[in-house]
Design a protein around this motif. Structure first.
Motif, PDB file in Angstrom:
ATOM      1  N   UNK A   1      64.947  10.614  24.659  1.00  0.00           N
ATOM      2  CA  UNK A   1      64.752   9.532  23.685  1.00  0.00           C
ATOM      3  C   UNK A   1      63.849   8.394  24.184  1.00  0.00           C
ATOM      4  N   UNK A   2      64.175   7.755  25.333  1.00  0.00           N
ATOM      5  CA  UNK A   2      63.326   6.632  25.746  1.00  0.00           C
ATOM      6  C   UNK A   2      61.903   7.073  26.113  1.00  0.00           C
TER       7      UNK A   2
ATOM      8  N   UNK B   1      60.141   9.419  24.669  1.00  0.00           N
ATOM      9  CA  UNK B   1      59.367   9.575  23.440  1.00  0.00           C
ATOM     10  C   UNK B   1      58.879   8.220  22.934  1.00  0.00           C
ATOM     11  N   UNK B   2      59.783   7.219  23.027  1.00  0.00           N
ATOM     12  CA  UNK B   2      59.363   5.897  22.555  1.00  0.00           C
ATOM     13  C   UNK B   2      58.260   5.332  23.443  1.00  0.00           C
TER      14      UNK B   2
ATOM     15  N   UNK C   1      57.994  12.297  15.873  1.00  0.00           N
ATOM     16  CA  UNK C   1      58.943  13.088  16.665  1.00  0.00           C
ATOM     17  C   UNK C   1      59.695  14.035  15.746  1.00  0.00           C
TER      18      UNK C   1
ATOM     19  N   UNK D   1      66.981   1.437  23.899  1.00  0.00           N
ATOM     20  CA  UNK D   1      66.168   2.295  24.764  1.00  0.00           C
ATOM     21  C   UNK D   1      64.671   2.133  24.501  1.00  0.00           C
TER      22      UNK D   1
ATOM     23  N   UNK E   1      59.568   2.189  14.730  1.00  0.00           N
ATOM     24  CA  UNK E   1      60.047   3.514  15.144  1.00  0.00           C
ATOM     25  C   UNK E   1      61.245   3.944  14.299  1.00  0.00           C
TER      26      UNK E   1
END
Ligand SMILES: Nc1ncnc2c1ncn2[C@@H]1O[C@H](COP(=O)(O)OP(=O)(O)OP(=O)(O)O)[C@@H](O)[C@H]1O
Ligand SMILES: [Mg+2]
Lengths: 240, 411
Positions: free
Chosen positions: A106-107, A109-110, B2, B326, B332
């Motif tokens: 998750x992090x 990808x951000x 994503x 995160x 997003x």
């Protein structure tokens, strides 16, 4: 690394104003491992959320890695959280819909990281916490200790300079707690700055430095006369 | 964005995902077909009949007595003389039918050779005299009008096939695509050839049933005086601007000349505007009904998406907080829900396209509807994607406002 001066945080509800932090001063140096203790409701979590840019503060100053953060907009704060800070929560906070691999991802990808690099970092992080073989498992299929190790892997994968942990062992039994702490110590030895809130004096004792918070203020354990009663009370609560 | 982790997460929410995807699929199928039907029904509503519609009106005259053929023919001639003499009237004619009448007249098969088995096409037959073209305001573009001596009387069951006819250009082009129809002949359910002596620019048929729409302008006039013992349509063209006066005078004058007739006070006298409205009444009604169904269906689907997304946002507040902690930005999170909806929509639309063509095929075989052009499906797809993204936007915006601190608060 982390410097707060005369920082205050007020929670306003319709009826009351709560000073969660007042005239709060702390200076954590790069590479330190600091344990934060204090009675329930004293402001430990509040301190961590402000330190981790999860929340804004009411007054005073906060320098993170030399930068005054109060003027940063939401996107800039998100970017700093993503790149510099790793979080470990008491409740693990894995995303139940995603498997272990995707959770750790998750992090990354951000951060907009490319797939091969992401994959490498994820597998490395999972190997470090000893869960590479569980990459396809879902959080519900893991024990509490394993879940917390996944959460640590997620925090590690981004190579953060600062690791913030709010009672990371609070939901774990002693043995699992010890495993998690050993992992944190290892990460610390590799250069990360760690701030860990804990109720457990035994764990706190293993940190380089202890910071005690009472009533939203940092108190010096050696000098403050209030220390003995408050500290004992807090420790007693947890054991009781 | 994503896509992979979003798809992975959706697998954990199968029921809601399938429900919405299915709803989207059904909505697409029904809305596309409904829009297509609406379009088919309304496409012809504004098409010209060729008639001078603002000045023409029609009288449905029923005889109040059993006249024989000669008497009926004489009565018709007398009535037409009466009508043509009225001050507000330009001209008058008689027929068994007229464009958009929806009743009377007949549709005949047409062949080019006398022994041809498969008809070349079919066309409406109007009986008319030498005043027919002028009264209706039909525009002769080739050849000539009928002569008075060519007009023959025909009783109710008489089969009269005249030697000459005036046809619409659409029909001329269908029979003789090279444009040399004038002077040529054809057969119309008889072994007597009919010669084309005149061509009019536009002359619509009397009935526009869905099956006839490709031939909507194929019609012809036969030089026949309708001497049916039952009755006859008088078609009257008023002088410009005097339609109301002419419509007042005409029935009075007819009754004054001969009382043995019935002109229904309700619909025996109709301006051409009324004729047109009546002809397309059911089409308009059907279009409105279909339109309402579409709107209701789209609203329900939109509401379903809003509802499910709101529920999911509520359910996932904590993980949204975790994602924010995160490093996810507002954008997003917004993108997450928009993309999630897009993926569900695309899945639903995939199934929906199959359903759309399936439903269309069924309608084609059951109700002789046309095959749906791709543009309908494309518009439907765009409409549903826009609807989905629009419906998801408000809850997604709410999701993007979940503060990162939500991650630290007890569940
Ligand atoms: N969102 C909030 N709104 C209002 N008051 C709050 C909020 N969050 C915290 N507080 C108050 O701020 C004070 C400090 O809370 P905080 O959660 O930081 O304590 P803590 O030291 O982490 O306690 P614990 O050991 O129980 O986790 C408490 O009095 C709490 O009630
Ligand atoms: Mg706390």
């Amino acid at each position: 690394m982390l410097k707060m001066t005369h920082l205050s945080k007020v929670y306003r509800t319709e009826v009351v104003e709560t000073y969660a932090l007042r005239d709060f001063n702390i200076d954590v140096k790069e590479g330190e491992f600091v344990a934060v203790t204090g009675p329930s409701g004293s402001g430990k979590t509040t301190f961590l959320t402000i330190a981790g840019l999860l929340e804004t503060f009411t007054g005073g100053e906060y320098h993170l890695d030399g930068m005054e953060v109060s003027q940063l907009n939401d996107n800039a704060r998100s970017k700093i959280r993503n790149e510099k800070i790793g979080f470990i929560f008491q409740a693990f906070n894995l995303i139940p819909d995603l498997n272990v691999f995707d959770n750790v991802e998750v992090p990354l990808r951000y951060r907009g990281m490319k797939t091969p690099e992401r994959k490498e970092r994820i597998m490395n992080a999972l190997e470090r916490v000893g869960l590479a073989s569980r990459a396809k498992h879902y959080p519900a299929e893991l024990s509490g200790g394993q879940q917390q190790r996944v959460a640590i892997a997620r925090a590690l994968a981004g190579s953060p300079r600062l690791l913030l942990a709010d009672e990371p062992t609070g939901n774990l039994d002693t043995q699992m707690a010890r495993g998690v702490l050993e992992l944190l110590e290892e990460i610390h030895r590799e250069g990360a700055t760690i701030v860990m809130v804990t109720h457990d004096p035994e764990l706190a004792a293993r940190a380089q430095r202890n910071v005690h918070i009472i009533d939203g203020q940092v108190v010096d354990l050696a000098e403050d006369p209030r220390f003995h009663t408050a500290y004992t009370a807090a420790a007693g609560q947890v054991r009781g | 964005m994503h896509i992979q982790p979003i798809l992975a997460a959706l697998r954990k929410h199968k029921a809601g995902t399938l429900l919405i995807a299915l709803q989207i699929a059904l909505t697409l199928a029904i809305v596309c077909n409904a829009l297509f039907i609406i379009h088919q029904r309304l496409a012809h509503i504004a098409e010209p009949t060729g008639v001078d519609e603002s000045n023409v009106f029609v009288i449905e005259n029923m005889w109040g007595e059993q006249y024989n053929k000669q008497q009926a023919a004489a009565n018709v001639e007398q009535d037409l003389a009466t009508l043509r003499n009225l001050p507000a009237v330009q001209d008058a004619t008689q027929s068994d039918s007229y464009p958009l009448s929806t009743v009377g007249g007949s549709d005949n098969f047409i062949t080019l050779k006398v022994d041809q088995v498969e008809p070349t096409t079919d066309a409406t037959v109007y009986s008319g005299d030498e005043h027919f073209l002028h009264t209706l305001g039909l525009k002769l573009i080739a050849g000539r009008d009928f002569r008075a001596d060519e007009v023959k009387d025909a009783g109710q069951r008489d089969v009269v096939v005249p030697p000459v006819t005036i046809i619409s250009k659409a029909m001329a082009d269908k029979l003789y695509p090279n444009g040399d129809a004038l002077g040529k002949s054809f057969y119309s359910m008889s072994s007597t050839p009919v010669t084309i002596v005149g061509i009019v620019e536009t002359m619509q048929r009397s009935r526009l049933g869905a099956w006839a729409i490709p031939y909507a302008e194929q019609s012809m006039v036969w030089p026949i005086r309708d001497a049916s013992p039952l009755g006859v349509f008088y078609i009257v063209r008023a002088k410009p601007g005097q339609l109301a006066a002419a419509m007042q005078e005409a029935p009075k004058a007819l009754y004054a000349a001969n009382r043995m007739r019935i002109i229904n006070p309700k619909d025996g006298l109709m301006s051409f505007a009324q004729v047109r409205r009546r002809a397309y009444d059911s089409d308009r009604g059907m279009a409105i009904l279909m339109g309402i169904i579409c709107v209701v269906l789209l609203a329900i689907t939109g509401a379903g998406i809003v509802g499910l997304t709101s529920f999911w946002v509520g359910q996932r507040r904590r993980q949204i907080g975790v994602r924010r902690a995160l490093g996810a930005t507002h954008r997003d999170i917004l993108h997450y829900f928009l993309t999630e909806n897009l993926l569900i929509s695309v899945g639903g639309i995939g199934v929906g396209i199959v359903l759309t063509f399936g439903l269309n095929l069924w309608l084609v075989t059951r109700f002789e509807l046309g095959i749906m052009p791709l543009t309908y499906v494309l518009s439907g797809v765009v409409l549903l994607i826009v609807l989905g993204q629009g419906a998801v936007f408000a809850p997604a915006l709410r999701a993007s406002r979940v503060p990162p601190v939500e991650a630290t608060r007890p569940a």
